[in-house]
Design a protein around this motif. Sequence first.
Motif, PDB file in Angstrom:
ATOM      1  N   LEU A 205       0.832  -1.199   0.000  1.00 54.97           N
ATOM      2  CA  LEU A 205       0.000   0.000   0.000  1.00 54.97           C
ATOM      3  C   LEU A 205       0.868   1.251   0.000  1.00 54.97           C
ATOM      4  CD1 LEU A 205      -2.732  -0.916   2.661  1.00 54.97           C
ATOM      5  CD2 LEU A 205      -3.004  -0.849   0.179  1.00 54.97           C
ATOM      6  N   ASP A 206       0.507   2.218  -0.842  1.00 57.27           N
ATOM      7  CA  ASP A 206       1.221   3.487  -0.863  1.00 57.27           C
ATOM      8  C   ASP A 206       0.649   4.378   0.235  1.00 57.27           C
ATOM      9  OD1 ASP A 206       2.550   5.790  -1.379  1.00 57.27           O
ATOM     10  OD2 ASP A 206       1.530   6.232  -3.274  1.00 57.27           O
ATOM     11  N   LEU A 207       1.419   4.560   1.304  1.00 60.15           N
ATOM     12  CA  LEU A 207       0.971   5.382   2.427  1.00 60.15           C
ATOM     13  C   LEU A 207       1.530   6.799   2.387  1.00 60.15           C
ATOM     14  CD1 LEU A 207       1.224   2.771   5.344  1.00 60.15           C
ATOM     15  CD2 LEU A 207      -0.699   3.266   3.810  1.00 60.15           C
ATOM     16  N   SER A 208       2.044   7.190   1.233  1.00 59.59           N
ATOM     17  CA  SER A 208       2.616   8.539   1.120  1.00 59.59           C
ATOM     18  C   SER A 208       1.615   9.661   1.393  1.00 59.59           C
ATOM     19  CB  SER A 208       3.271   8.729  -0.250  1.00 59.59           C
ATOM     20  OG  SER A 208       2.327   8.534  -1.283  1.00 59.59           O
ATOM     21  N   PRO A 209       0.288   9.476   1.195  1.00 56.20           N
ATOM     22  CA  PRO A 209      -0.647  10.547   1.592  1.00 56.20           C
ATOM     23  C   PRO A 209      -0.581  10.892   3.075  1.00 56.20           C
ATOM     24  CG  PRO A 209      -1.733   9.077   0.051  1.00 56.20           C
ATOM     25  CD  PRO A 209      -0.425   8.433   0.420  1.00 56.20           C
ATOM     26  N   PHE A 210       0.005   9.993   3.891  1.00 51.51           N
ATOM     27  CA  PHE A 210       0.140  10.255   5.326  1.00 51.51           C
ATOM     28  C   PHE A 210       1.529  10.775   5.690  1.00 51.51           C
ATOM     29  CE2 PHE A 210      -3.117   6.930   4.965  1.00 51.51           C
ATOM     30  CZ  PHE A 210      -4.165   7.539   5.665  1.00 51.51           C
TER      31      PHE A 210
END
Length: 214
Positions: A205-210
């Motif tokens: 999962l790409d958690l870069s928005p956090f």
Amino acid sequence: LHSVVNAAGAWAQETAARLVPPSTPNASTANASTAKQHAVSAPELGVRPRKRCVFSIHCDHPALPMPPPSAPLTVDPSGVYFRPEGPPGHYISGVSPPPEHDPDAAPDAPLDVSEGDHEHLFMERIWPALCHRVPAFERVRVSGAWAGFYDHHAMDENALIGPVALPPLENMLLATGFSGHGLQHAPAAGRGVAELLVHGRYTSLDLSPFSFDR
């Protein structure tokens, strides 16, 4: 030390401050006033403790149906929530205080449920919402209560996950600021941080928005 994960919740800012390496005096920082000018502090995370109260309640209505032990977590539009806890007729419930009564707390503040908490949270906000949602809860009684800290992220009440990438803590990864969502997000957050440690990037999962720099 290659990396450190700051998952200290309500104490994340305090933990970050303790991780700042001590400054080493040299010729340019020989006197106290000059050294103070060169002092480096931890980046501001925007995560602070916020007190939250949970009430343990019991209800036994002779005529009206009550939520069974299999009932899910239920959240009223008012923000009041409840879910079964323990044997039939036992639940826990709570609500966040209104913003004007929800200050940041000191990390070492005492955690107790005061008479004011019972009056302003349970009697004035929680109980009316419970009765509106489940009429049988008109007979509900408080059997216990406790308090704890949310790691409240002031910017948007969502988590901080990933590297700080700012001096002097370039090697610190964050998993904090969940603002009450930590239990739900923990499996994905833990996996994401593990991927950063092992691979240097997210692989599932790409958690870069956090990210810290959002």
